[in-house]
Scaffold this motif. Structure first.
Motif, PDB file in Angstrom:
ATOM      1  N   ASP A 122     -20.394  56.646 -15.106  1.00 34.63           N
ATOM      2  CA  ASP A 122     -18.925  56.784 -15.760  1.00 34.63           C
ATOM      3  C   ASP A 122     -18.888  56.118 -16.978  1.00 34.63           C
ATOM      4  OD1 ASP A 122     -16.312  57.028 -16.339  1.00 34.63           O
ATOM      5  OD2 ASP A 122     -15.680  57.813 -14.524  1.00 34.63           O
ATOM      6  N   LEU A 123     -18.819  56.487 -18.107  1.00 34.49           N
ATOM      7  CA  LEU A 123     -18.646  55.744 -19.428  1.00 34.49           C
ATOM      8  C   LEU A 123     -17.357  54.985 -19.561  1.00 34.49           C
ATOM      9  CD1 LEU A 123     -20.413  58.430 -21.738  1.00 34.49           C
ATOM     10  CD2 LEU A 123     -21.393  55.958 -21.092  1.00 34.49           C
ATOM     11  N   THR A 145     -18.092  51.342 -24.358  1.00 34.87           N
ATOM     12  CA  THR A 145     -19.355  50.424 -24.366  1.00 34.87           C
ATOM     13  C   THR A 145     -19.527  49.949 -23.155  1.00 34.87           C
ATOM     14  OG1 THR A 145     -18.726  49.617 -26.644  1.00 34.87           O
ATOM     15  CG2 THR A 145     -20.285  48.400 -25.464  1.00 34.87           C
ATOM     16  N   ILE A 146     -20.829  50.110 -22.825  1.00 36.74           N
ATOM     17  CA  ILE A 146     -21.301  49.616 -21.333  1.00 36.74           C
ATOM     18  C   ILE A 146     -22.794  48.990 -21.729  1.00 36.74           C
ATOM     19  CG2 ILE A 146     -20.317  51.668 -20.068  1.00 36.74           C
ATOM     20  CD1 ILE A 146     -23.372  52.906 -20.053  1.00 36.74           C
ATOM     21  N   GLU A 147     -23.235  48.467 -20.653  1.00 35.97           N
ATOM     22  CA  GLU A 147     -24.442  47.481 -20.594  1.00 35.97           C
ATOM     23  C   GLU A 147     -25.667  48.500 -20.581  1.00 35.97           C
ATOM     24  OE1 GLU A 147     -26.806  44.539 -17.386  1.00 35.97           O
ATOM     25  OE2 GLU A 147     -25.239  45.551 -16.892  1.00 35.97           O
ATOM     26  N   ASP A 148     -26.560  48.554 -21.491  1.00 31.85           N
ATOM     27  CA  ASP A 148     -27.498  49.504 -21.688  1.00 31.85           C
ATOM     28  C   ASP A 148     -28.680  49.471 -20.646  1.00 31.85           C
ATOM     29  OD1 ASP A 148     -28.908  51.841 -22.724  1.00 31.85           O
ATOM     30  OD2 ASP A 148     -29.450  50.821 -24.634  1.00 31.85           O
ATOM     31  N   SER A 149     -28.285  49.699 -19.378  1.00 34.56           N
ATOM     32  CA  SER A 149     -29.193  49.271 -18.460  1.00 34.56           C
ATOM     33  C   SER A 149     -28.701  50.381 -17.131  1.00 34.56           C
ATOM     34  CB  SER A 149     -29.130  47.725 -17.994  1.00 34.56           C
ATOM     35  OG  SER A 149     -30.264  47.698 -17.071  1.00 34.56           O
ATOM     36  N   CYS A 150     -29.676  51.147 -16.719  1.00 35.65           N
ATOM     37  CA  CYS A 150     -29.279  51.956 -15.608  1.00 35.65           C
ATOM     38  C   CYS A 150     -29.314  50.942 -14.468  1.00 35.65           C
ATOM     39  CB  CYS A 150     -30.367  52.861 -15.465  1.00 35.65           C
ATOM     40  SG  CYS A 150     -30.061  54.071 -13.762  1.00 35.65           S
ATOM     41  N   PRO A 151     -28.227  51.151 -13.390  1.00 38.05           N
ATOM     42  CA  PRO A 151     -28.420  50.345 -12.168  1.00 38.05           C
ATOM     43  C   PRO A 151     -29.521  50.744 -11.217  1.00 38.05           C
ATOM     44  CG  PRO A 151     -26.468  51.920 -12.196  1.00 38.05           C
ATOM     45  CD  PRO A 151     -27.247  52.026 -13.449  1.00 38.05           C
ATOM     46  N   HIS A 152     -30.202  51.801 -11.562  1.00 39.35           N
ATOM     47  CA  HIS A 152     -31.166  52.126 -10.398  1.00 39.35           C
ATOM     48  C   HIS A 152     -32.349  51.300 -10.989  1.00 39.35           C
ATOM     49  CE1 HIS A 152     -34.608  55.182  -9.280  1.00 39.35           C
ATOM     50  NE2 HIS A 152     -34.232  54.447  -8.256  1.00 39.35           N
ATOM     51  N   GLN A 153     -33.013  51.694 -11.986  1.00 43.39           N
ATOM     52  CA  GLN A 153     -34.128  50.859 -12.375  1.00 43.39           C
ATOM     53  C   GLN A 153     -34.120  50.260 -13.729  1.00 43.39           C
ATOM     54  OE1 GLN A 153     -37.898  53.032 -11.552  1.00 43.39           O
ATOM     55  NE2 GLN A 153     -37.488  53.031  -9.275  1.00 43.39           N
ATOM     56  N   LYS A 154     -33.053  49.748 -14.225  1.00 38.39           N
ATOM     57  CA  LYS A 154     -32.641  49.057 -15.446  1.00 38.39           C
ATOM     58  C   LYS A 154     -33.420  49.893 -16.833  1.00 38.39           C
ATOM     59  CE  LYS A 154     -30.950  46.068 -12.922  1.00 38.39           C
ATOM     60  NZ  LYS A 154     -29.548  46.337 -12.658  1.00 38.39           N
ATOM     61  N   GLN A 155     -33.353  51.268 -16.853  1.00 40.36           N
ATOM     62  CA  GLN A 155     -34.138  52.065 -17.978  1.00 40.36           C
ATOM     63  C   GLN A 155     -32.761  52.303 -18.787  1.00 40.36           C
ATOM     64  OE1 GLN A 155     -37.264  53.018 -18.473  1.00 40.36           O
ATOM     65  NE2 GLN A 155     -37.713  52.137 -16.317  1.00 40.36           N
ATOM     66  N   PRO A 156     -33.088  52.418 -20.238  1.00 41.55           N
ATOM     67  CA  PRO A 156     -31.752  52.337 -21.056  1.00 41.55           C
ATOM     68  C   PRO A 156     -31.052  53.535 -20.816  1.00 41.55           C
ATOM     69  CG  PRO A 156     -33.963  52.543 -22.169  1.00 41.55           C
ATOM     70  CD  PRO A 156     -34.152  52.471 -20.618  1.00 41.55           C
ATOM     71  N   LEU A 157     -29.792  53.456 -20.702  1.00 45.02           N
ATOM     72  CA  LEU A 157     -28.669  54.526 -20.802  1.00 45.02           C
ATOM     73  C   LEU A 157     -28.612  54.985 -22.181  1.00 45.02           C
ATOM     74  CD1 LEU A 157     -26.430  53.164 -18.199  1.00 45.02           C
ATOM     75  CD2 LEU A 157     -27.889  54.951 -17.745  1.00 45.02           C
ATOM     76  N   MET A 200     -22.631  63.894 -20.748  1.00 46.05           N
ATOM     77  CA  MET A 200     -21.973  65.236 -20.145  1.00 46.05           C
ATOM     78  C   MET A 200     -20.417  64.780 -19.885  1.00 46.05           C
ATOM     79  SD  MET A 200     -24.840  66.263 -17.183  1.00 46.05           S
ATOM     80  CE  MET A 200     -24.872  64.654 -16.658  1.00 46.05           C
ATOM     81  N   GLY A 201     -19.480  65.155 -20.770  1.00 45.15           N
ATOM     82  CA  GLY A 201     -18.267  64.763 -20.928  1.00 45.15           C
ATOM     83  C   GLY A 201     -18.016  63.164 -20.868  1.00 45.15           C
ATOM     84  N   ASN A 202     -17.659  62.361 -19.775  1.00 43.01           N
ATOM     85  CA  ASN A 202     -17.352  61.246 -19.674  1.00 43.01           C
ATOM     86  C   ASN A 202     -18.570  60.401 -18.871  1.00 43.01           C
ATOM     87  OD1 ASN A 202     -16.339  61.993 -17.264  1.00 43.01           O
ATOM     88  ND2 ASN A 202     -14.895  60.028 -17.212  1.00 43.01           N
ATOM     89  N   THR A 203     -19.356  61.042 -18.596  1.00 41.06           N
ATOM     90  CA  THR A 203     -20.635  60.438 -17.836  1.00 41.06           C
ATOM     91  C   THR A 203     -21.857  60.472 -18.561  1.00 41.06           C
ATOM     92  OG1 THR A 203     -21.081  62.557 -16.876  1.00 41.06           O
ATOM     93  CG2 THR A 203     -19.698  61.075 -15.545  1.00 41.06           C
ATOM     94  N   VAL A 204     -22.832  59.473 -18.361  1.00 38.80           N
ATOM     95  CA  VAL A 204     -24.079  59.562 -18.823  1.00 38.80           C
ATOM     96  C   VAL A 204     -25.239  59.456 -17.842  1.00 38.80           C
ATOM     97  CG1 VAL A 204     -24.372  57.022 -19.069  1.00 38.80           C
ATOM     98  CG2 VAL A 204     -25.742  58.779 -20.556  1.00 38.80           C
ATOM     99  N   MET A 205     -26.454  60.521 -18.082  1.00 34.09           N
ATOM    100  CA  MET A 205     -27.295  60.540 -16.783  1.00 34.09           C
ATOM    101  C   MET A 205     -28.493  60.100 -17.615  1.00 34.09           C
ATOM    102  SD  MET A 205     -28.777  64.081 -14.837  1.00 34.09           S
ATOM    103  CE  MET A 205     -29.871  64.617 -16.555  1.00 34.09           C
ATOM    104  N   CYS A 206     -29.017  59.102 -16.902  1.00 35.36           N
ATOM    105  CA  CYS A 206     -30.266  58.443 -17.083  1.00 35.36           C
ATOM    106  C   CYS A 206     -31.292  59.615 -17.033  1.00 35.36           C
ATOM    107  CB  CYS A 206     -30.639  57.162 -16.074  1.00 35.36           C
ATOM    108  SG  CYS A 206     -32.259  56.519 -16.449  1.00 35.36           S
ATOM    109  N   LEU A 207     -32.330  59.616 -18.235  1.00 40.04           N
ATOM    110  CA  LEU A 207     -33.096  60.597 -18.247  1.00 40.04           C
ATOM    111  C   LEU A 207     -34.506  60.193 -17.320  1.00 40.04           C
ATOM    112  CD1 LEU A 207     -33.251  61.560 -21.825  1.00 40.04           C
ATOM    113  CD2 LEU A 207     -32.301  62.725 -20.159  1.00 40.04           C
TER     114      LEU A 207
END
Length: 100
Positions: free
Chosen positions: A70-71, A38-50, A56-63
């Motif tokens: 890294d999850l 469980t992570i904060e649902d906010s990309c560190p770049h521009q706060k878009q929902p992760l 991809m494996g243990n990572t999530v890429m912001c669309l």
């Protein structure tokens, strides 16, 4: 610690991520090969929902801008020393519980 039920294990299949609001906080719960993170649902770049990102494996890429997180640690894989908050998560029976 005060855990809150957010979903059933069957609701988040391996290789998927879903967003929730718990106690006013936006979180994302991901299933990495049967292990939940469980992570904060906010990309560190521009706060878009992760939670809308691609796993991809243990990572999530912001669309929105391609940032990867890294999850397991919350660490940004694009920018050094940048993290999203992680939260304790546990499974009891088939319930996923999170402490925010």
């Amino acid at each position: 610690m005060a855990y809150t039920k957010v979903a059933k294990t069957a609701d988040i299949q391996p290789g998927t991520i879903k967003g929730f609001v718990v106690e006013g906080k936006k979180i994302a719960v991901a299933n990495v090969n049967g292990q939940f993170y469980t992570i904060e649902d906010s990309c560190p770049h521009q706060k878009q929902p992760l939670s809308q990102g691609m796993m991809m494996g243990n990572t999530v890429m912001c669309l929105f801008h391609g940032y990867r997180v890294d999850l397991t640690t919350g660490e940004s894989l694009n920018t050094a020393n940048e993290y999203v908050k992680t939260y304790p998560v546990k499974v009891e029976g088939d319930d996923i519980l999170v402490d925010v």
